[in-house]
Design a protein around this motif. Structure first.
Motif, PDB file in Angstrom:
ATOM      1  N   PHE A 127       1.033  -1.069  -0.048  1.00  0.00           N
ATOM      2  CA  PHE A 127      -0.032   0.068  -0.053  1.00  0.00           C
ATOM      3  C   PHE A 127       0.688   1.153  -0.245  1.00  0.00           C
ATOM      4  O   PHE A 127       0.526   2.303  -0.653  1.00  0.00           O
ATOM      5  N   ALA A 128       1.907   1.272   0.789  1.00  0.00           N
ATOM      6  CA  ALA A 128       2.808   2.332   0.886  1.00  0.00           C
ATOM      7  C   ALA A 128       3.486   2.778  -0.306  1.00  0.00           C
ATOM      8  O   ALA A 128       3.581   3.729  -0.796  1.00  0.00           O
ATOM      9  N   TRP A 129       3.710   1.837  -1.127  1.00  0.00           N
ATOM     10  CA  TRP A 129       4.342   1.941  -2.474  1.00  0.00           C
ATOM     11  C   TRP A 129       3.538   2.768  -3.376  1.00  0.00           C
ATOM     12  O   TRP A 129       3.639   3.580  -4.001  1.00  0.00           O
ATOM     13  N   TRP A 130       2.257   2.085  -3.376  1.00  0.00           N
ATOM     14  CA  TRP A 130       1.210   2.938  -4.166  1.00  0.00           C
ATOM     15  C   TRP A 130       0.930   4.294  -3.891  1.00  0.00           C
ATOM     16  O   TRP A 130       0.980   5.449  -4.505  1.00  0.00           O
ATOM     17  N   LEU A 131       0.929   4.549  -2.464  1.00  0.00           N
ATOM     18  CA  LEU A 131       1.109   5.924  -1.867  1.00  0.00           C
ATOM     19  C   LEU A 131       2.096   6.821  -2.378  1.00  0.00           C
ATOM     20  O   LEU A 131       1.877   7.805  -2.855  1.00  0.00           O
ATOM     21  N   ALA A 132       3.276   6.211  -2.277  1.00  0.00           N
ATOM     22  CA  ALA A 132       4.487   6.858  -2.553  1.00  0.00           C
ATOM     23  C   ALA A 132       4.520   7.314  -4.167  1.00  0.00           C
ATOM     24  O   ALA A 132       5.006   8.174  -4.392  1.00  0.00           O
ATOM     25  N   LEU A 133       4.094   6.161  -4.801  1.00  0.00           N
ATOM     26  CA  LEU A 133       4.089   6.432  -6.237  1.00  0.00           C
ATOM     27  C   LEU A 133       3.244   7.899  -6.705  1.00  0.00           C
ATOM     28  O   LEU A 133       3.832   8.707  -7.372  1.00  0.00           O
ATOM     29  N   GLY A 134       2.168   8.224  -6.160  1.00  0.00           N
ATOM     30  CA  GLY A 134       1.290   9.354  -6.149  1.00  0.00           C
ATOM     31  C   GLY A 134       2.003  10.366  -5.560  1.00  0.00           C
ATOM     32  O   GLY A 134       2.316  11.561  -6.230  1.00  0.00           O
ATOM     33  N   LEU A 135       2.748  10.477  -4.515  1.00  0.00           N
ATOM     34  CA  LEU A 135       3.361  11.356  -3.866  1.00  0.00           C
ATOM     35  C   LEU A 135       4.551  11.713  -4.564  1.00  0.00           C
ATOM     36  O   LEU A 135       4.978  12.974  -4.742  1.00  0.00           O
ATOM     37  N   ALA A 136       5.294  10.929  -5.447  1.00  0.00           N
ATOM     38  CA  ALA A 136       6.474  11.052  -6.172  1.00  0.00           C
ATOM     39  C   ALA A 136       6.038  12.057  -7.399  1.00  0.00           C
ATOM     40  O   ALA A 136       6.478  12.925  -7.862  1.00  0.00           O
ATOM     41  N   ASN A 137       4.850  11.628  -7.990  1.00  0.00           N
ATOM     42  CA  ASN A 137       4.352  12.188  -9.075  1.00  0.00           C
ATOM     43  C   ASN A 137       3.970  13.794  -8.753  1.00  0.00           C
ATOM     44  O   ASN A 137       4.227  14.765  -9.517  1.00  0.00           O
ATOM     45  N   LEU A 138       3.438  13.911  -7.578  1.00  0.00           N
ATOM     46  CA  LEU A 138       3.305  15.321  -7.089  1.00  0.00           C
ATOM     47  C   LEU A 138       4.278  15.847  -6.904  1.00  0.00           C
ATOM     48  O   LEU A 138       4.273  17.211  -7.160  1.00  0.00           O
ATOM     49  N   SER A 139       5.558  15.365  -6.436  1.00  0.00           N
ATOM     50  CA  SER A 139       6.501  16.283  -6.130  1.00  0.00           C
ATOM     51  C   SER A 139       7.206  16.350  -7.320  1.00  0.00           C
ATOM     52  O   SER A 139       8.049  17.619  -7.532  1.00  0.00           O
ATOM     53  N   ASN A 140       7.425  15.671  -8.357  1.00  0.00           N
ATOM     54  CA  ASN A 140       7.761  16.089  -9.730  1.00  0.00           C
ATOM     55  C   ASN A 140       7.251  17.286 -10.336  1.00  0.00           C
ATOM     56  O   ASN A 140       7.550  17.975 -11.233  1.00  0.00           O
ATOM     57  N   THR A 141       5.887  17.231  -9.936  1.00  0.00           N
ATOM     58  CA  THR A 141       4.904  18.414 -10.542  1.00  0.00           C
ATOM     59  C   THR A 141       5.154  19.702  -9.767  1.00  0.00           C
ATOM     60  O   THR A 141       5.422  20.730 -10.381  1.00  0.00           O
ATOM     61  N   PHE A 142       5.213  19.641  -8.510  1.00  0.00           N
ATOM     62  CA  PHE A 142       5.053  20.978  -7.751  1.00  0.00           C
ATOM     63  C   PHE A 142       6.171  21.148  -6.924  1.00  0.00           C
ATOM     64  O   PHE A 142       6.585  22.143  -6.251  1.00  0.00           O
ATOM     65  N   ASP A 143       7.223  20.309  -6.572  1.00  0.00           N
ATOM     66  CA  ASP A 143       8.467  20.536  -5.946  1.00  0.00           C
ATOM     67  C   ASP A 143       8.192  21.067  -4.464  1.00  0.00           C
ATOM     68  O   ASP A 143       8.837  22.044  -4.206  1.00  0.00           O
ATOM     69  N   PRO A 144       7.503  20.272  -4.046  1.00  0.00           N
ATOM     70  CA  PRO A 144       7.215  20.754  -2.353  1.00  0.00           C
ATOM     71  C   PRO A 144       8.449  20.342  -1.388  1.00  0.00           C
ATOM     72  O   PRO A 144       9.324  19.654  -1.663  1.00  0.00           O
ATOM     73  N   ASP A 145       8.471  21.282  -0.461  1.00  0.00           N
ATOM     74  CA  ASP A 145       9.446  21.074   0.715  1.00  0.00           C
ATOM     75  C   ASP A 145       8.578  20.172   1.923  1.00  0.00           C
ATOM     76  O   ASP A 145       9.255  19.418   2.928  1.00  0.00           O
ATOM     77  N   ALA A 146       7.420  20.183   1.742  1.00  0.00           N
ATOM     78  CA  ALA A 146       6.504  19.295   2.773  1.00  0.00           C
ATOM     79  C   ALA A 146       5.305  18.536   2.184  1.00  0.00           C
ATOM     80  O   ALA A 146       4.830  19.175   1.273  1.00  0.00           O
ATOM     81  N   ILE A 147       5.236  17.496   2.469  1.00  0.00           N
ATOM     82  CA  ILE A 147       3.753  16.660   2.037  1.00  0.00           C
ATOM     83  C   ILE A 147       3.165  16.380   3.417  1.00  0.00           C
ATOM     84  O   ILE A 147       3.857  15.760   4.432  1.00  0.00           O
ATOM     85  N   VAL A 148       2.089  16.904   3.400  1.00  0.00           N
ATOM     86  CA  VAL A 148       1.271  16.713   4.833  1.00  0.00           C
ATOM     87  C   VAL A 148       0.168  15.568   4.414  1.00  0.00           C
ATOM     88  O   VAL A 148      -0.337  15.521   3.468  1.00  0.00           O
TER      89      VAL A 148
END
Ligand SMILES: [Zn+2]
Length: 319
Positions: free
Chosen positions: A243-264
């Motif tokens: 499950f964490a892998w699927w979660l992280a996949l989306g978080l990585a896509n979002l980071s590649n798009t928005f370049d956050p310094d924090a994900i909550v």
């Protein structure tokens, strides 16, 4: 909306109301931005009942003061406060919530997507205070999202920014109520965890979960996974890592798009703690582009079930 240092600014008292599928939660913020009082009622069926309930709780918390009300509502809420499409809130499609409430309330009224409200409150007053660019991901039945880029809340041209749960990550994946297949929320939400867990249970890879579910693999739910994983059950820990892998996949896509310094990360699943956060952080580091050049804090939300209402109050009062 922009922010400098929230502590430099005194807030005006304001009311915020979060309309959920089962409950309506309302807060009154004082001048310091603290919750002075709050109230929770069950969500009535249909838009007329919901409008009635919102006006009712707002009136109780205002106590005669002419305050602004900010409302957080699930679904595709446009910038004028009309709810265009709300698959998880029955009877609200096409309801001009801002107009309905405005006709019955003396102070200013604003209506915003609930996850956008939660993101703003975690940025201003919660886990992501002091960060620059923040993506908030709320893991519930689906996935809600809110984005703050360089201190600015991103609402989008229509108000629909942050519908991150419906980013398709597997075109051959399971069908989603939105009409597509393989949306991120089919994998990485609370219901996604249940689905992954049932697949493991049916394949006889998680006997501990089947036992918790009373012997029926089809009865396995996400809660069983968090419970068993916290107790050290190897099958449940494996399901959580998947499950964490699927979660992280989306978080990585979002980071590649928005370049956050924090994900909550918000929602009930976060109570799983390190059993979830540890594997998610490790998978994220492998999946995001150029992890070594970034510093991305993946943080649990701190404002809990009141985040949406607090953010709605802040947005409704122009803060
Ligand atoms: Zn979808």
């Amino acid at each position: 909306l922009t922010s400098t240092d929230p502590h430099d600014q005194r807030l005006t008292p304001a009311i915020g109301i979060d309309i959920g599928g089962t409950k309506i939660l309302a807060v009154r913020l004082n001048e310091a931005g603290e919750v002075a009082s709050w109230k929770k009622v069950s969500t009535p069926a249909g838009s007329a009942g919901i409008v009635e309930a919102v006006i009712g709780v707002a009136g109780e918390l205002a106590g005669g003061d002419e305050l602004s009300i900010g409302v957080g509502c699930p679904g595709m809420v446009d910038r004028r406060g009309k709810v265009n499409f709300a698959p998880n809130l029955h009877g609200m499609d096409g309801v001009d919530m801002a107009a309905e409430l405005g006709a019955r309330w003396r102070g200013p009224v604003s209506v915003t997507n609930d996850a956008t409200c939660a993101a703003w409150s975690e940025f201003r007053l919660g886990a992501a205070q002091g960060y620059d660019t923040v993506v908030m991901v709320t893991l519930g039945t689906g996935i809600g999202g809110g984005i703050i880029a360089n201190g600015h809340l991103i609402t989008g041209a229509h108000g629909f920014a942050g519908e991150i749960g419906h980013a398709v990550i597997d075109p051959h994946g399971p069908p989603c109520p939105c009409g597509q297949r393989g949306c991120w929320e089919r994998f990485a939400s609370g219901s996604g965890l249940g689905r992954i867990a049932r697949e493991a249970a049916i394949a006889d890879k998680a006997p501990g979960l089947v036992e918790l579910a009373g012997g029926d693999p089809e009865a396995v739910r996400g809660e069983h996974v968090t419970q068993a994983a916290a107790a050290g059950d190897p099958g449940a820990i494996e399901v959580m890592a998947n499950f964490a892998w699927w979660l992280a996949l989306g978080l990585a896509n979002l980071s590649n798009t928005f370049d956050p310094d924090a994900i909550v990360l918000g929602g009930g699943l976060i109570e799983a703690g390190e059993v979830l956060m540890g594997p998610a952080r490790r998978a994220f580091a492998e999946l995001v582009e150029g992890n070594e050049y970034r510093q991305v804090a993946i943080l649990p939300a701190t404002l809990g079930e009141r985040a949406g209402a607090i953010g709605a109050a802040l947005i409704g009062s122009g803060r």
